[in-house]
Design a protein around this motif. Structure first.
Motif, mmCIF file in Angstrom:
data_model
loop_
_atom_site.group_PDB
_atom_site.id
_atom_site.type_symbol
_atom_site.label_atom_id
_atom_site.label_comp_id
_atom_site.label_asym_id
_atom_site.label_seq_id
_atom_site.Cartn_x
_atom_site.Cartn_y
_atom_site.Cartn_z
ATOM 1 N N PHE A 28 0.996 7.746 0.360
ATOM 2 C CA PHE A 28 1.083 6.378 -0.136
ATOM 3 C C PHE A 28 0.874 5.394 1.005
ATOM 4 O O PHE A 28 1.569 5.460 2.033
ATOM 5 C CB PHE A 28 2.456 6.130 -0.770
ATOM 6 C CG PHE A 28 2.698 6.942 -2.009
ATOM 7 C CD1 PHE A 28 2.447 6.417 -3.266
ATOM 8 C CD2 PHE A 28 3.183 8.250 -1.924
ATOM 9 C CE1 PHE A 28 2.664 7.163 -4.415
ATOM 10 C CE2 PHE A 28 3.403 9.006 -3.071
ATOM 11 C CZ PHE A 28 3.139 8.466 -4.306
ATOM 12 N N ALA A 29 -0.079 4.485 0.840
ATOM 13 C CA ALA A 29 -0.299 3.399 1.796
ATOM 14 C C ALA A 29 0.560 2.213 1.369
ATOM 15 O O ALA A 29 0.421 1.710 0.244
ATOM 16 C CB ALA A 29 -1.768 3.009 1.824
ATOM 17 N N LEU A 30 1.440 1.771 2.264
ATOM 18 C CA LEU A 30 2.414 0.749 1.900
ATOM 19 C C LEU A 30 1.873 -0.658 2.119
ATOM 20 O O LEU A 30 1.062 -0.911 3.008
ATOM 21 C CB LEU A 30 3.697 0.949 2.715
ATOM 22 C CG LEU A 30 4.355 2.327 2.615
ATOM 23 C CD1 LEU A 30 5.650 2.342 3.420
ATOM 24 C CD2 LEU A 30 4.618 2.712 1.161
ATOM 25 N N ARG A 31 2.388 -1.554 1.309
ATOM 26 C CA ARG A 31 2.003 -2.964 1.386
ATOM 27 C C ARG A 31 2.552 -3.568 2.680
ATOM 28 O O ARG A 31 3.712 -3.327 3.056
ATOM 29 C CB ARG A 31 2.558 -3.701 0.173
ATOM 30 C CG ARG A 31 2.045 -5.121 0.005
ATOM 31 C CD ARG A 31 2.627 -5.733 -1.270
ATOM 32 N NE ARG A 31 2.227 -4.966 -2.453
ATOM 33 C CZ ARG A 31 1.087 -5.138 -3.103
ATOM 34 N NH1 ARG A 31 0.200 -6.022 -2.677
ATOM 35 N NH2 ARG A 31 0.819 -4.420 -4.187
ATOM 36 N N GLU A 32 1.762 -4.374 3.361
ATOM 37 C CA GLU A 32 2.197 -5.051 4.575
ATOM 38 C C GLU A 32 2.718 -6.448 4.254
ATOM 39 O O GLU A 32 2.421 -7.021 3.211
ATOM 40 C CB GLU A 32 1.042 -5.129 5.579
ATOM 41 C CG GLU A 32 0.548 -3.760 6.045
ATOM 42 C CD GLU A 32 -0.516 -3.860 7.116
ATOM 43 O OE1 GLU A 32 -0.836 -4.994 7.535
ATOM 44 O OE2 GLU A 32 -1.037 -2.807 7.541
ATOM 45 N N GLY A 33 3.528 -6.975 5.157
ATOM 46 C CA GLY A 33 4.026 -8.337 5.004
ATOM 47 C C GLY A 33 5.149 -8.489 3.999
ATOM 48 O O GLY A 33 5.425 -9.597 3.541
ATOM 49 N N VAL A 34 5.813 -7.395 3.656
ATOM 50 C CA VAL A 34 6.929 -7.435 2.701
ATOM 51 C C VAL A 34 8.240 -7.526 3.471
ATOM 52 O O VAL A 34 8.446 -6.803 4.465
ATOM 53 C CB VAL A 34 6.937 -6.181 1.812
ATOM 54 C CG1 VAL A 34 8.148 -6.191 0.880
ATOM 55 C CG2 VAL A 34 5.646 -6.085 1.015
ATOM 56 N N THR A 35 9.135 -8.395 3.035
ATOM 57 C CA THR A 35 10.454 -8.498 3.655
ATOM 58 C C THR A 35 11.551 -8.334 2.609
ATOM 59 O O THR A 35 11.369 -8.653 1.434
ATOM 60 C CB THR A 35 10.641 -9.859 4.348
ATOM 61 O OG1 THR A 35 10.485 -10.905 3.384
ATOM 62 C CG2 THR A 35 9.636 -10.041 5.478
ATOM 63 N N PHE A 36 12.686 -7.825 3.088
ATOM 64 C CA PHE A 36 13.880 -7.765 2.251
ATOM 65 C C PHE A 36 14.532 -9.142 2.220
ATOM 66 O O PHE A 36 14.177 -10.042 2.995
ATOM 67 C CB PHE A 36 14.851 -6.715 2.795
ATOM 68 C CG PHE A 36 14.398 -5.299 2.574
ATOM 69 C CD1 PHE A 36 14.645 -4.653 1.371
ATOM 70 C CD2 PHE A 36 13.709 -4.617 3.572
ATOM 71 C CE1 PHE A 36 14.216 -3.354 1.159
ATOM 72 C CE2 PHE A 36 13.283 -3.308 3.372
ATOM 73 C CZ PHE A 36 13.532 -2.683 2.160
ATOM 74 N N HIS A 37 15.482 -9.314 1.346
ATOM 75 C CA HIS A 37 16.121 -10.609 1.176
ATOM 76 C C HIS A 37 16.880 -11.076 2.409
ATOM 77 O O HIS A 37 17.123 -12.281 2.551
ATOM 78 C CB HIS A 37 17.057 -10.576 -0.047
ATOM 79 C CG HIS A 37 16.335 -10.326 -1.336
ATOM 80 N ND1 HIS A 37 16.942 -9.770 -2.443
ATOM 81 C CD2 HIS A 37 15.045 -10.537 -1.690
ATOM 82 C CE1 HIS A 37 16.055 -9.665 -3.419
ATOM 83 N NE2 HIS A 37 14.895 -10.118 -2.992
ATOM 84 N N ASP A 38 17.249 -10.154 3.286
ATOM 85 C CA ASP A 38 17.909 -10.560 4.531
ATOM 86 C C ASP A 38 16.910 -10.880 5.633
ATOM 87 O O ASP A 38 17.288 -11.163 6.773
ATOM 88 C CB ASP A 38 18.886 -9.477 5.008
ATOM 89 C CG ASP A 38 18.188 -8.178 5.398
ATOM 90 O OD1 ASP A 38 16.948 -8.072 5.249
ATOM 91 O OD2 ASP A 38 18.894 -7.250 5.860
ATOM 92 N N GLY A 39 15.601 -10.825 5.310
ATOM 93 C CA GLY A 39 14.566 -11.162 6.275
ATOM 94 C C GLY A 39 13.998 -9.986 7.030
ATOM 95 O O GLY A 39 12.992 -10.131 7.744
ATOM 96 N N SER A 40 14.615 -8.807 6.926
ATOM 97 C CA SER A 40 14.112 -7.630 7.635
ATOM 98 C C SER A 40 12.820 -7.138 7.005
ATOM 99 O O SER A 40 12.593 -7.329 5.810
ATOM 100 C CB SER A 40 15.164 -6.517 7.650
ATOM 101 O OG SER A 40 15.488 -6.117 6.334
#
Length: 508
Positions: free
Chosen positions: A101-113
Motif C-alpha cells: 500500500f502506497a500511503l497518502r502524503e501530507g496527512v496529519t492527526f488532530h494533534d498535528g503529528s
C-alpha cells in the motif's frame, strides 16, 4: 451485531449500538439547533459506549467515529466497492500473498503529528496482538511491515480476496497514531485523521469540531452535535421543529406519509443490515436443535417484519439481502404452529417452558419484534419473558453468556464473510451463542481464500444452509436505511452500509 456491524451491531461487523444516555427530551439551547449557526445537530437513538475504534462494537460509537478516524481504504458511497483513503494505491503480488500500500502524503492527526507507515503497523498490530474486537479480520495475515515512511506491506498466508473489505469496511479498522493507547484514554479521547475532532461527550450529547487541516479539505460546517433521542417520534418532532437538522431515528410507520411533508426531506435505500434472534446453546433446552427448529417454525417472519418496520424491510432467512450477488433464496421455515408443536414433541422437551429474550429500548423495533415473537411462541407452549435492557447492560450480559436468547442487528456488512464468519465459526469473536459445526468451519474457511466469485458464492450458500438449518441465528429481516434532514441541507449521501459521513454537508 456489529452490533451491532460488529456492527457490531447490531454487531457493526459488525452488529451492532450502545448505552442509553439522553432519554427522550431535547434541550435545544434556544432552538435553531442550539449548537451554533454552522453546527449540524443530529438526533441519534443512543449514546456511544466508548470511543476506542479497535474495541467498541457499538453502532452509536461508529456514528461518531466515522467522522473522526480514517482507514487505509474505504467503501464507495454508491456501490460499496473499496477505494483509496489513507492509502492512495495498492498492488498485489502474482501469488496473492503480498499486498503493498502506497500511503497518502501530507496527512496529519488532530494533534498535528504526521501520519506515516509506523501508525498503520502500530494500529494493525495492536488489534492482532491484543486480540481486540476485529482481530479475526487478520486471520490470514502473517506480517504487517513498514517499507519506508510512505509504504506498508501486508503479507498473508493464503490468497485473501476480501482483504480490502476486511481492513476498510468500517472504522473499527481505523488508523491511530503510534502509541495512542499509551498516550490517551481511548475510551473517552480520540486522535484521528478524519474531518472532525472529538470535542466532548456526556450523557446528553457528543460534540465534534471541524479539523481545518483535514487532508480532504476542511469541512463546510464548524462541527457536529449528536443528541441522543431514543424515541423515533421525539426525534422526528425535533427535526420538524428545527431543533435538529438530521436524524436516522425515523418512525417506520410514518415513512410513507413523510414523503409529502414539506418540513422534512426523507431518503431511504435498501441496506446491507440484518436483524436476527439467537439462542444460547449452553442454556437448556436451547442447545437442543429440535427446540430451536420448533421456534424457527413457529415464528412468522412476515408478521414480525411488518410490526417492526412496516414497509421499510423485507423478511429474509439467510441474512444477505436479495440485491447482493451473494444472496441465497434458501428459506426452509414456513410459519406453521402444528409443525412447530410436532418438532417440540420430537425434541423430548416438555412444555410449557420459559425463555428470556433480551432486547434494548434504545432500539424500539427490537422491543416491538420481541413482543410479536412472544405471542407467536405462546401458541406452542413457550412463554417468552421479554427483557428490555439499556444497551450497556445488554452488551455485558451478551459478553458474559447470561441470556436464554437475544435479538439485535448486524450493520454495515459488505463482504459475505461479514455476514457469517465471526458469528458462526467455532469460537468466532461474535459467536456468543456457542455454535460449532465443523462443516461450517470448513466451508467458511475455504470461502475466505477462494478467489473465484462463483465458487466463493457456492461455498457461502452451503454454509448459509447449514447455519439456517441449525438455527445458529434465526434470521428475521433486512431493513431499509431511512434518514431525514431539513430541506436545503446539501452534501449528505445516504448509504447502504449506514456509514454516517458529514464532511461534505452544508447547512441551509
Amino acid at each position: 451485531m456489529r452490533a451491532y456491524r460488529p456492527l457490531a451491531l447490531a454487531a457493526a461487523g459488525g452488529l451492532l449500538l450502545t448505552a442509553c444516555g439522553g432519554g427522550d427530551s431535547v434541550d435545544t439551547g434556544g432552538g435553531g439547533g442550539g449548537g451554533g449557526d454552522n453546527v449540524l445537530v443530529a438526533a441519534v437513538s443512543a449514546q456511544p459506549d466508548q470511543f476506542d475504534p479497535h474495541v467498541t462494537s457499538a453502532y452509536p460509537s461508529f456514528q461518531v467515529l466515522e467522522n473522526v478516524y480514517d482507514t487505509l481504504v474505504v467503501p464507495n458511497a454508491e456501490d460499496l466497492t473499496m477505494e483509496a483513503s489513507l492509502a492512495e494505491s495498492w498492488e498485489t503480488s502474482e501469488d496473492g500473498l503480498t499486498w503493498t500500500f502506497a500511503l497518502r502524503e501530507g496527512v496529519t492527526f488532530h494533534d498535528g503529528s504526521e501520519f506515516d507507515s509506523a501508525d498503520v503497523v502500530y494500529s494493525y498490530n495492536r488489534i492482532i496482538d491484543e486480540e481486540l474486537a476485529n482481530s479475526y479480520r487478520f486471520a490470514n495475515v502473517t506480517a504487517v511491515e513498514a517499507d519506508g515512511p510512505q509504504s506498508v506491506v501486508i503479507r498473508v498466508s493464503q490468497p485473501t480476496p476480501n482483504l480490502l473489505s476486511l481492513i476498510g469496511a468500517f472504522k473499527g479498522m481505523a488508523i491511530l497514531p503510534e502509541g495512542a493507547a499509551e498516550d490517551l484514554d481511548l475510551t473517552t479521547e480520540a486522535n484521528g485523521t478524519g474531518p472532525f475532532q472529538l470535542e466532548s461527550s456526556d450523557a446528553s450529547s457528543t460534540v465534534l469540531t471541524a479539523y481545518e487541516d483535514y487532508w480532504g479539505g476542511a469541512p463546510a460546517i464548524d462541527g457536529v452535535e449528536y443528541r441522543y433521542i431514543t424515541e423515533p417520534a421525539a426525534a422526528l418532532t425535533a427535526l420538524e421543529n428545527g431543533e435538529v437538522q438530521w436524524t436516522d431515528n425515523v418512525p417506520p410507520q410514518q415513512v410513507e406519509s413523510l414523503g409529502e411533508n414539506e418540513d422534512v426531506e426523507l431518503a431511504s435505500t435498501p441496506s446491507v443490515d440484518y436483524w436476527y434472534m439467537s439462542m444460547n446453546y449452553a442454556r437448556e433446552p436451547f442447545g437442543n436443535p429440535q427446540v430451536r427448529r420448533a421456534i424457527a417454525t413457529a415464528i412468522d417472519r412476515e408478521e414480525v417484519t411488518e410490526a417492526a418496520r412496516f414497509e421499510a424491510a423485507r423478511a429474509n432467512q439467510t441474512a444477505i439481502p436479495e440485491d447482493s450477488f451473494f444472496y441465497s433464496d434458501y428459506a426452509p421455515f414456513d410459519a406453521d404452529e402444528d409443525a412447530a408443536r410436532q418438532l417440540m414433541e420430537e425434541s423430548g422437551v416438555t412444555t410449557p417452558l420459559t425463555m428470556g429474550l433480551m432486547v434494548t429500548d434504545e432500539f424500539p423495533e427490537s422491543v416491538t419484534a420481541a413482543q410479536v415473537i412472544a405471542s407467536q411462541l405462546e401458541a406452542i407452549g413457550i412463554t417468552v419473558e421479554v427483557e428490555v435492557l439499556d444497551f450497556a447492560t445488554w452488551l455485558d450480559r451478551q459478553d458474559q453468556g447470561d441470556f436464554d436468547a437475544f435479538m439485535l442487528s448486524w450493520l454495515g456488512n459488505i463482504d459475505p464473510a461479514d455476514f457469517y464468519e465471526a458469528q458462526h465459526i467455532t469460537d468466532g469473536s461474535s459467536n456468543y451463542q456457542g455454535y460449532s459445526n465443523p462443516e461450517v468451519d470448513r466451508l467458511l474457511t475455504e470461502a475466505s481464500t477462494e478467489t473465484d466469485q462463483d465458487a466463493r458464492k457456492q461455498l457461502y450458500d452451503q454454509a448459509a444452509k447449514l447455519i439456517v438449518d441449525d438455527v445458529s441465528y434465526l434470521y428475521l429481516y433486512n431493513p431499509d436505511v431511512v434518514q431525514a434532514w431539513v430541506p436545503g441541507l446539501e452534501g449528505y449521501r445516504i448509504r447502504a452500509d449506514r456509514a454516517i459521513n458529514f464532511e461534505e454537508v452544508e447547512l441551509p
